[in-house]
Design an enzyme around this catalytic site. Structure first.
Site, PDB file in Angstrom:
ATOM      1  N   GLU A  61      18.892 -54.042 -31.176  1.00 28.39           N
ATOM      2  CA  GLU A  61      18.419 -52.853 -31.971  1.00 28.39           C
ATOM      3  C   GLU A  61      19.458 -51.839 -32.182  1.00 28.39           C
ATOM      4  O   GLU A  61      20.047 -51.180 -31.401  1.00 28.39           O
ATOM      5  CB  GLU A  61      17.238 -52.245 -31.030  1.00 28.39           C
ATOM      6  CG  GLU A  61      16.137 -53.127 -30.471  1.00 28.39           C
ATOM      7  CD  GLU A  61      15.378 -53.858 -31.553  1.00 28.39           C
ATOM      8  OE1 GLU A  61      15.355 -53.500 -33.057  1.00 28.39           O
ATOM      9  OE2 GLU A  61      14.790 -54.972 -31.135  1.00 28.39           O
ATOM     10  N   CYS A 103      17.745 -43.272 -35.092  1.00 27.32           N
ATOM     11  CA  CYS A 103      18.082 -44.749 -35.903  1.00 27.32           C
ATOM     12  C   CYS A 103      17.501 -44.831 -37.061  1.00 27.32           C
ATOM     13  O   CYS A 103      18.234 -45.419 -38.055  1.00 27.32           O
ATOM     14  CB  CYS A 103      18.186 -45.937 -35.145  1.00 27.32           C
ATOM     15  SG  CYS A 103      16.550 -46.223 -34.368  1.00 27.32           S
TER      16      CYS A 103
HETATM   17  P1  NAD Z   1      27.419 -47.140 -28.869  1.00 31.73           P
HETATM   18  O1  NAD Z   1      26.969 -48.600 -29.474  1.00 31.73           O
HETATM   19  O2  NAD Z   1      28.719 -46.633 -29.068  1.00 31.73           O
HETATM   20  O3  NAD Z   1      26.761 -46.997 -27.433  1.00 31.73           O
HETATM   21  C1  NAD Z   1      26.016 -47.466 -27.066  1.00 31.73           C
HETATM   22  C2  NAD Z   1      25.746 -47.508 -25.569  1.00 31.73           C
HETATM   23  O4  NAD Z   1      26.307 -49.052 -25.365  1.00 31.73           O
HETATM   24  C3  NAD Z   1      26.564 -46.527 -24.816  1.00 31.73           C
HETATM   25  O5  NAD Z   1      25.943 -46.104 -23.686  1.00 31.73           O
HETATM   26  C4  NAD Z   1      27.928 -46.834 -24.445  1.00 31.73           C
HETATM   27  O6  NAD Z   1      28.534 -46.843 -23.351  1.00 31.73           O
HETATM   28  C5  NAD Z   1      27.627 -48.784 -24.424  1.00 31.73           C
HETATM   29  N1  NAD Z   1      28.544 -49.635 -24.742  1.00 31.73           N
HETATM   30  C6  NAD Z   1      29.469 -49.191 -25.513  1.00 31.73           C
HETATM   31  N2  NAD Z   1      30.426 -50.666 -25.448  1.00 31.73           N
HETATM   32  C7  NAD Z   1      29.700 -51.575 -24.601  1.00 31.73           C
HETATM   33  C8  NAD Z   1      29.934 -52.735 -24.346  1.00 31.73           C
HETATM   34  N3  NAD Z   1      31.150 -53.487 -24.624  1.00 31.73           N
HETATM   35  N4  NAD Z   1      28.934 -53.273 -23.642  1.00 31.73           N
HETATM   36  C9  NAD Z   1      27.823 -52.587 -23.256  1.00 31.73           C
HETATM   37  N5  NAD Z   1      27.442 -51.467 -23.511  1.00 31.73           N
HETATM   38  C10 NAD Z   1      28.568 -50.908 -24.382  1.00 31.73           C
HETATM   39  O7  NAD Z   1      26.254 -46.241 -29.937  1.00 31.73           O
HETATM   40  P2  NAD Z   1      26.056 -44.769 -30.019  1.00 31.73           P
HETATM   41  O8  NAD Z   1      26.947 -44.282 -30.935  1.00 31.73           O
HETATM   42  O9  NAD Z   1      26.048 -44.228 -28.629  1.00 31.73           O
HETATM   43  O10 NAD Z   1      24.585 -44.793 -30.289  1.00 31.73           O
HETATM   44  C11 NAD Z   1      24.148 -44.490 -31.741  1.00 31.73           C
HETATM   45  C12 NAD Z   1      23.812 -45.786 -32.157  1.00 31.73           C
HETATM   46  O11 NAD Z   1      22.666 -46.240 -31.685  1.00 31.73           O
HETATM   47  C13 NAD Z   1      23.473 -45.715 -33.701  1.00 31.73           C
HETATM   48  O12 NAD Z   1      24.150 -46.504 -34.384  1.00 31.73           O
HETATM   49  C14 NAD Z   1      22.028 -45.666 -33.660  1.00 31.73           C
HETATM   50  O13 NAD Z   1      21.586 -45.928 -34.746  1.00 31.73           O
HETATM   51  C15 NAD Z   1      21.821 -46.929 -32.600  1.00 31.73           C
HETATM   52  N6  NAD Z   1      20.357 -46.826 -32.323  1.00 31.73           N
HETATM   53  C16 NAD Z   1      19.487 -47.703 -32.663  1.00 31.73           C
HETATM   54  C17 NAD Z   1      18.089 -47.880 -32.241  1.00 31.73           C
HETATM   55  C18 NAD Z   1      17.412 -49.135 -32.525  1.00 31.73           C
HETATM   56  O14 NAD Z   1      16.359 -49.039 -32.127  1.00 31.73           O
HETATM   57  N7  NAD Z   1      17.706 -49.701 -33.486  1.00 31.73           N
HETATM   58  C19 NAD Z   1      17.715 -46.879 -31.574  1.00 31.73           C
HETATM   59  C20 NAD Z   1      18.663 -45.996 -31.104  1.00 31.73           C
HETATM   60  C21 NAD Z   1      19.937 -45.649 -31.473  1.00 31.73           C
END
Ligand code: NAD
Length: 485
Positions: free
Chosen positions: A259, A293
């Site tokens: 997601e 998102c």
């Molecule tokens: P991000 O992908 O940078 O980080 C998300 C999480 O993943 C953080 O907790 C981070 O520590 C962790 N992470 C980073 N590298 C990782 C790895 N290699 N393995 C596992 N985990 C890892 O995203 P962000 O900037 O914190 O969040 C915002 C993003 O999330 C936006 O793009 C938003 O659209 C998206 N989002 C999507 C949905 C959906 O349901 N489609 C919902 C909410 C947010």
């Protein structure tokens, strides 16, 4: 009735790790501070999981799966219903955590608790309907069955913008399908996921079925995905990290349920009530400070009403009361972090360099914490960074269009395909746009995107598989064909 900030801070819990049903504190390892976005000060510190902790949670998930898959769907459902009830009973306590960790206004925080409870309720009900089917056989006396079974232990990773709803989606979907789950909580907002995990155990979850911990993302994703124990990975976060995790998952043949990011277009056609549209568009745009998102981000407006829509939305955005989430007057809180605020500033700087019109906002707010003004940028070109990079913050980009075809081309031009909105009076336009938009969620003449009972997922680079609805449970299930002769 919302608490005062000072009272809520005193109640902020000591943070730990929930491994195999047991809350553990002070393990002597490293910790990360959890920052209050309203002040920029630390609320507490969350312990980071070690490799041994992850191994323990995997062993627990393996044993837990054996127990949980054999628990009847009826019993699983009863337990999950209790979770929904308990969430509602504890709504104010959980809302306090949401306001403290994320900064969202009190009323929005209570709304998030209610949505989370609804997800548990839905998965409780739908988990009882893992129906298979009987296929008439070509062989005399043979029975051909299709069985639906839980996929196995799930590794889950969540981001920070829905501290209660996102873990609820993952946990309720996996548990409803009969899977065990190890969830990596966001270290930026860990308290809600931990509180939720504790509630699930209080409601009777067998030991080991669920673990919740924060920890180094690379170490945790490496271990959880390489382990033969896990069978699926579910991630909510950015497209970049989603791609990385999907590659890792596929390398180990684990199902990637992704997601990911979005940059939702809003197509606005002639004939709508401009004032009414602007009021609701601005409320949807700036909810959770735009950190959603599927938030509407790219507004494409038919030229005949473009000026009026920009003006009406600007006037509405100017009236938004920005402040602390515990203040009942507050309509928008801070951004979650300085990192997010800087990202927004860079988009606005790029817009200014291109001489786009910032009709309101466009500055950080001079007070402690990570506040930024609700911002509207008019005449956004396709080259502008904010027309391409997901803003994930309080910015609306406005662009005029002349023809239906041009509007659809603009809407579909990005690799994202999560949310899309259409506002029009004639059915023909709504009908065509519903077919033509490349997005997993197309909302016509409205703004609400998700309900527990409806599927939510992305097209293109916005994701794989869906959460919510029947599809949300299917993602955590295998289909088995069995033949009895
Ligand atoms: P991000 O992908 O940078 O980080 C998300 C999480 O993943 C953080 O907790 C981070 O520590 C962790 N992470 C980073 N590298 C990782 C790895 N290699 N393995 C596992 N985990 C890892 O995203 P962000 O900037 O914190 O969040 C915002 C993003 O999330 C936006 O793009 C938003 O659209 C998206 N989002 C999507 C949905 C959906 O349901 N489609 C919902 C909410 C947010």
């Amino acid at each position: 009735m919302s608490a005062t900030r000072a009272e809520a801070i005193k109640r902020y819990p000591k943070l730990g790790q929930l491994i195999a049903g047991e809350m553990r504190y002070d393990r002597g390892g490293s910790t990360i501070e959890v920052i209050d976005p309203t002040t920029g000060l630390a609320l507490g510190a969350v312990p980071m999981a070690t490799e041994a902790d992850v191994d323990e949670s995997l062993a627990a998930a393996s044993k837990g799966f054996d127990i949980w898959r054999k628990t009847s769907a009826f019993e699983r459902s009863n337990l999950m219903r209790k979770v929904a009830d308990r969430l509602r009973e504890k709504a104010e306590t959980l809302a306090e955590l949401l306001v403290l960790e994320l900064g969202k206004p009190w009323r929005e925080a209570l709304g998030e608790v209610d949505v989370a409870a609804g997800m548990w309720e839905w998965a409780a009900e739908e988990g009882r309907r893992a129906y298979g089917r009987v296929i008439p056989s070509r062989e005399q006396g043979a029975r051909q069955l299709v069985l639906v079974e839980p996929i196995g232990p799930v590794a889950a990773f969540v981001t920070w913008n829905g501290p209660l709803v996102t873990p609820s989606r993952k946990m309720s979907g996996a548990l409803g399908a009969g899977c065990s789950i190890v969830l990596r909580a966001s270290e930026e907002v860990p308290a809600c996921a931990l509180a939720l995990g504790q509630i699930v155990y209080e409601c009777g979850l067998p030991t080991g079925v669920l673990s919740v911990m924060s920890g180094d993302p690379v170490m945790m994703s490496g271990k959880l995905l390489e382990s033969p124990v896990t069978r699926a990975v579910t991630f909510t976060g950015s497209t970049d990290v989603g791609k990385l995790l999907s590659q890792q998952a596929v390398a180990h043949m684990k199902r990637p349920i992704m997601e990911l990011g979005g940059h939702a277009p809003v197509l606005v056609f002639d004939g709508i009530d401009v004032q009414e549209f602007a009021k609701r568009a601005v409320a949807a745009k700036f909810a959770n400070s735009g950190q959603v998102c599927f938030a509407p981000t790219r507004f494409y407006v038919q030229r005949s009403l473009y000026g009026d829509v920009v003006e009406a939305m600007t006037n509405e955005a100017k009236q938004i009361v920005v402040g602390c989430g515990f203040d009942p007057k507050t309509q928008m809180g801070p951004l979650k972090s300085e990192r997010r605020r800087s990202a927004i500033e860079q988009l606005i700087e790029d817009a200014r360099q291109r001489d786009l019109r910032v009709t309101t906002g466009g500055r950080r707010i001079d007070r402690p914490g990570f506040f930024y003004e609700p911002t509207i940028v008019a005449d956004a070109t396709t080259e502008a960074r904010l027309s391409n990079a997901e803003p994930f913050g309080p910015i609306a980009a406005m662009t005029p269009f002349d023809t239906y075809e041009e509007a659809i081309t603009l809407a579909n031009r990005l690799p994202y395909g999560l949310g899309a909105y259409v506002h029009a009076r004639d059915f023909e336009t709504l009908h065509r746009a519903t077919n033509d938009l490349e997005a997993g969620n197309v909302i016509c003449n409205g703004w609400r995107v998700t309900y527990p009972e409806t599927p939510f997922g992305g097209y293109k680079e916005s994701g794989m598989f869906s959460e919510g609805g029947i599809e949300g449970l299917r993602a955590f299930q295998n289909v088995k064909y069995a033949s009895l002769s």
